[in-house]
Structure formats: C-alpha cells, structure tokens
Design a protein around this motif. Structure first.
Motif, mmCIF file in Angstrom:
data_model
loop_
_atom_site.group_PDB
_atom_site.id
_atom_site.type_symbol
_atom_site.label_atom_id
_atom_site.label_comp_id
_atom_site.label_asym_id
_atom_site.label_seq_id
_atom_site.Cartn_x
_atom_site.Cartn_y
_atom_site.Cartn_z
ATOM 1 N N UNK A 67 2.267 0.674 54.518
ATOM 2 C CA UNK A 67 3.627 0.301 54.140
ATOM 3 C C UNK A 67 3.678 0.159 52.617
ATOM 4 N N UNK A 68 4.277 1.135 51.951
ATOM 5 C CA UNK A 68 4.315 1.126 50.484
ATOM 6 C C UNK A 68 5.034 -0.099 49.931
ATOM 7 N N UNK A 69 5.900 -0.694 50.720
ATOM 8 C CA UNK A 69 6.651 -1.855 50.248
ATOM 9 C C UNK A 69 5.784 -3.101 50.106
ATOM 10 N N UNK A 70 4.570 -3.054 50.661
ATOM 11 C CA UNK A 70 3.648 -4.180 50.515
ATOM 12 C C UNK A 70 2.691 -3.992 49.340
ATOM 13 N N UNK A 71 2.741 -2.848 48.678
ATOM 14 C CA UNK A 71 1.801 -2.566 47.593
ATOM 15 C C UNK A 71 1.942 -3.584 46.466
ATOM 16 N N UNK A 72 0.816 -3.989 45.901
ATOM 17 C CA UNK A 72 0.815 -4.850 44.727
ATOM 18 C C UNK A 72 0.945 -4.040 43.445
ATOM 19 N N UNK A 73 0.643 -2.756 43.525
ATOM 20 C CA UNK A 73 0.874 -1.853 42.398
ATOM 21 C C UNK A 73 2.365 -1.735 42.132
ATOM 22 N N UNK A 74 2.720 -1.500 40.880
ATOM 23 C CA UNK A 74 4.120 -1.203 40.567
ATOM 24 C C UNK A 74 4.535 0.131 41.171
ATOM 25 N N UNK A 75 3.569 1.040 41.331
ATOM 26 C CA UNK A 75 3.859 2.351 41.880
ATOM 27 C C UNK A 75 3.919 2.338 43.398
ATOM 28 N N UNK A 76 4.925 2.929 43.966
ATOM 29 C CA UNK A 76 5.061 3.061 45.415
ATOM 30 C C UNK A 76 5.014 4.539 45.826
ATOM 31 N N UNK A 77 4.649 5.408 44.900
ATOM 32 C CA UNK A 77 4.712 6.856 45.124
ATOM 33 C C UNK A 77 3.526 7.351 45.957
ATOM 34 N N UNK A 78 3.795 7.526 47.240
ATOM 35 C CA UNK A 78 2.772 8.035 48.158
ATOM 36 C C UNK A 78 3.419 8.760 49.327
ATOM 37 N N UNK A 79 2.834 9.880 49.758
ATOM 38 C CA UNK A 79 3.294 10.520 50.988
ATOM 39 C C UNK A 79 2.699 9.880 52.232
ATOM 40 N N UNK A 80 1.853 8.853 52.062
ATOM 41 C CA UNK A 80 1.193 8.199 53.195
ATOM 42 C C UNK A 80 1.976 7.005 53.730
ATOM 43 N N UNK A 81 3.189 6.770 53.243
ATOM 44 C CA UNK A 81 3.984 5.666 53.766
ATOM 45 C C UNK A 81 4.229 5.879 55.263
#
Length: 425
Positions: free
Chosen positions: A390-404
């Motif tokens: 879930x990209x929305x849980x990332x601590x990185x500022x970047x959410x850019x992933x096709x693995x969401x």
C-alpha cells in the motif's frame, strides 16, 4: 544498552549459521550468538518464527538531498530505509548541486549522522557537475569516505576521460558504480523497444543502449584494474558479459532491482508513467535471464535504485513522466515473495545478495554478518506475514510504484542500527 534477540532463525552468510539462535548486542556490537543466552539485557525481542539477518545494504539510492527535497530528504529516506530493513544506503550524487567535492561529501555525511536513523554513504560524481567534461575531486571525495564514484543517471560518454577517472579511483582504493546507457542511442525512448511499445504508440529503448556501455566499461575496468559495479542491470546480455568478466578474473559485480527481476514490458497495460523507469522494464526473456543470473551467482547484489518523485511528476503519460520507482520499503518483501518463495534463492542467498555481498563490495568488514564482533546492524524479518503493498503507508515522500496493491509475503518486524531499534512494526 544491551539488547537480546531470542528464538530467531539466524542467517549469517559469513559463518554459514542457518539455525535458531539468540543474539546478544552490547552497545553497537554483537557480542554473542548462541542458543539460549541467559545474559541480562536491558531490552529483549522475541523473534520466534522470524529470520534474524544482517541489516540490508542498498548500494543504489537517490535521497534527493540537497536541492530536490520536495522528492525526498536524508530524514524521510532514512526512515523509509529503516522500515524496509535497510541499515546502510549508498546515496547517488545526482543531487542539486551535484555532489562532486570533498566538502560536499563531508557535509552530507555530517548531516546524515544527525538527521537519518540509518547509515548513509554519500557517493561522489565522476565528473564536475556530471557534465562529462572534467574529472571531479575524486581523491578528496575518497578521503571523505565516499567509497565509490558514479555518474548515476547517465554514463560518462567520453571514454578517455572515464578511463582517467577509473585509474584515479583505483589509486584511491574506491570503486566505480556504472549507470550503463549510451545516451546517443536513446533517441527519445521511454520504455522497452518491442511489440508493447508499438501497441502503445511510444518510442522504445533497445537493449543495446545498455549493452554497448556494459561492454565498454568492462573493457575499461580490465585495462585500469578498478573494481567496477554495474548498476540496475536489465538485459540478458548484461548477465552474459558479467559472467565472462568474472571468468576472466576481473573485479566486476552486477546488481538487479526487484522491478527488473519481477516485471516485464508485457505488464504495462496502458501508457502509465508509474511504469517509466531507466533502464526500462524489459522482455520476459530478459527477466528470466536476470533471475537465473541471481540464482547461479553471476549477479551479486539486489539493490533498489530508489528514485522518489512528486506525484505530479509521475501521474502522467510516459512521454512526459519522470523516470524512476521507489523501492526501499518493498525490496525485502518483493525479493522474498518472488525469489525465495519461488525457489530461485534460499533465505541465506537473499541475505548474501542484499547485505553480505554489498558490504564486501564497499569494503565494510564490520557489516553484512550476524556474528560476534560485528556492528549490530540487523533486520528481524517475518516470512509468514501476508498483505498487499500500500503506497499510502510509505514513509518515503515518493509514492511512485507500479507495485501498489501487489500481494506479498514477508514483513520487516524490527530494524536495528548500531544496536538501537530504529524501526519496530
């Protein structure tokens, strides 16, 4: 501070330990690895059902700091790394300004020690400003602890200048990390050349864009004797050439990123900037060659090429989107799911590719191992946890992933740096 990790399945590539053991940490060091340790401790972790592995060492990360901190910072990138079980990163020098002096490397190391929960090794550029015209302060940056030089994001197209840089790196005892891309052959491509690019109506990037520079750099490494590490390899021929270089006794290593050993261009269903990365997702045949290269030991390292971008830079068609994918928080679970669970790698080989081998490449003799006397950089990893990324849980500022939304197995429970818990699930 004494920390006791009990009942975990210890994986130590250095000693070969692959069994249930306890690990006792005193201060920053591992002081005992044995069954049923009875020593007193200030804090105890029950690692039952989990692997206790050396903390991951990611050789290829973009922290965007200084100058591009709307994408990432030393602090946010460090927290993302800790969440992913990563205890040391190599930060690429294509910052703004480019990291190309001793003073910049020293300043970034000083700031990282204050701002990041994990270890940051700042790499230096090969040329001033990454312009490919004049060598950077390679000797000064080496003295500042850069460990390697890299022009990441591009290749040094002037082979004579690059050779001089390699010779100087060899003299300074540091490595060269190579981004292999003949910029003159890209010709506006945004994804792998082939049927899918044609179907989507976008320009493609051929395998030869990477392969010709891989061949050139290996030949230059042969002549100069420098340790050469080939970043984010994506083609079958890159694997073949690294194999040949190793058989010839050259100091050449190669890394593969999870997106390249999992996804192919056939997974791109529409013109979506989240799938735009450099090098691009290749064919299924290339993916299989990379997996085989990891399995048989030709490819030494799994790194991420963590490249965070702002949403407005990625939520675009590929022709307009920025190149890049984030990976610090997903590399462990993707590797476990796609390589360990599917029998490509053993858990021990995962620890080798993601920690022990990177430590050897960098010359970090105190890392990459769960054994007495080593720095207590550790990951406690639960192989049974199942969930969707879930990209929305990332601590990185970047959410850019096709693995969401991608289903995975394996989760980091604790990350320990210098004997301190810096992340707990």
């Amino acid at each position: 501070m004494r920390l006791l990790i009990q009942n975990g399945h210890v994986l130590d590539p250095l000693t070969g330990l692959d069994d249930i053991s306890d690990v006792l940490v005193d201060g920053t060091k591992i002081v005992k690895v044995a069954k049923e340790i009875q020593d007193a401790a200030d804090e105890t972790i029950d690692a039952s059902g989990c692997y206790v592995m050396p903390g991951l060492i990611d050789l290829h990360v973009h922290l965007r700091d200084p100058g591009l901190t709307h994408k990432e910072t030393l602090e946010t990138g460090g927290r993302a790394a800790a969440r992913g079980g990563v205890t040391t990163v190599c930060a690429m020098p294509n910052t703004k300004p480019i990291t190309d002096t001793k003073e910049m490397v020293e300043e970034l190391h000083k700031r990282a020690a204050e701002e990041s929960p994990i270890h940051v090794i700042q790499l230096g550029a090969v040329t001033k400003g990454e312009k490919g015209e004049e060598l950077a302060d390679i000797e000064g940056m080496a003295k500042a602890g850069c460990h390697a030089i890299s022009e990441d994001g591009k290749s040094v197209m002037n082979a004579a200048l690059y050779r001089k840089g390699m010779k100087l790196a060899k003299e300074c005892g540091i490595s060269v990390f190579a981004h292999c891309e003949d910029i003159n052959m890209v010709e506006g491509g945004v994804m792998n050349a082939g049927a899918k690019a044609e179907a989507l109506g976008v320009k493609g990037i051929t395998n030869s864009v990477e392969d010709v520079i891989v061949a050139r750099d290996i030949l230059l490494a042969k002549e100069t004797g420098v340790r050469l590490h080939l970043c984010h390899c994506s083609t079958a021929d890159s694997v073949k050439m690294i194999d040949a270089a190793k058989k010839a006794g050259l100091l050449v290593t190669g890394e593969v990123c999870p997106h390249h050993f999992i996804l192919s261009d056939e997974d791109i269903k529409e013109n979506d900037g989240q799938f735009k990365m450099n090098p691009p997702l290749r064919s299924k045949e290339d993916v299989e060659a990379l997996r085989e290269g990891l399995k048989n030991g030709i490819m030494d390292v799994i790194s991420t090429d963590h490249a965070p971008h702002a949403e407005e830079e990625k939520n675009l068609p590929m022709e307009k989107a920025s190149f890049g994918i984030v990976g610090l928080e997903t590399s462990a679970c993707l590797t476990y799911t796609e390589l360990v669970e599917k029998g490509v790698l053993t858990p021990m080989q995962m620890a080798e590719k993601m920690s022990y081998n990177p430590a050897r490449i960098l010359g970090l003799s105190d890392k990459g191992s769960v054994s007495e006397g080593m720095t207590a950089d550790l990951m406690v990893f639960d192989p049974a946890a199942e969930y969707r990324i879930d990209k929305n849980t990332f601590l990185s500022k970047g959410k850019n992933t096709p693995f969401d939304g991608y289903p995975v197995k394996g989760e980091v429970r604790y990350t320990i740096v210098d004997g301190r818990i810096v992340y707990a699930r």
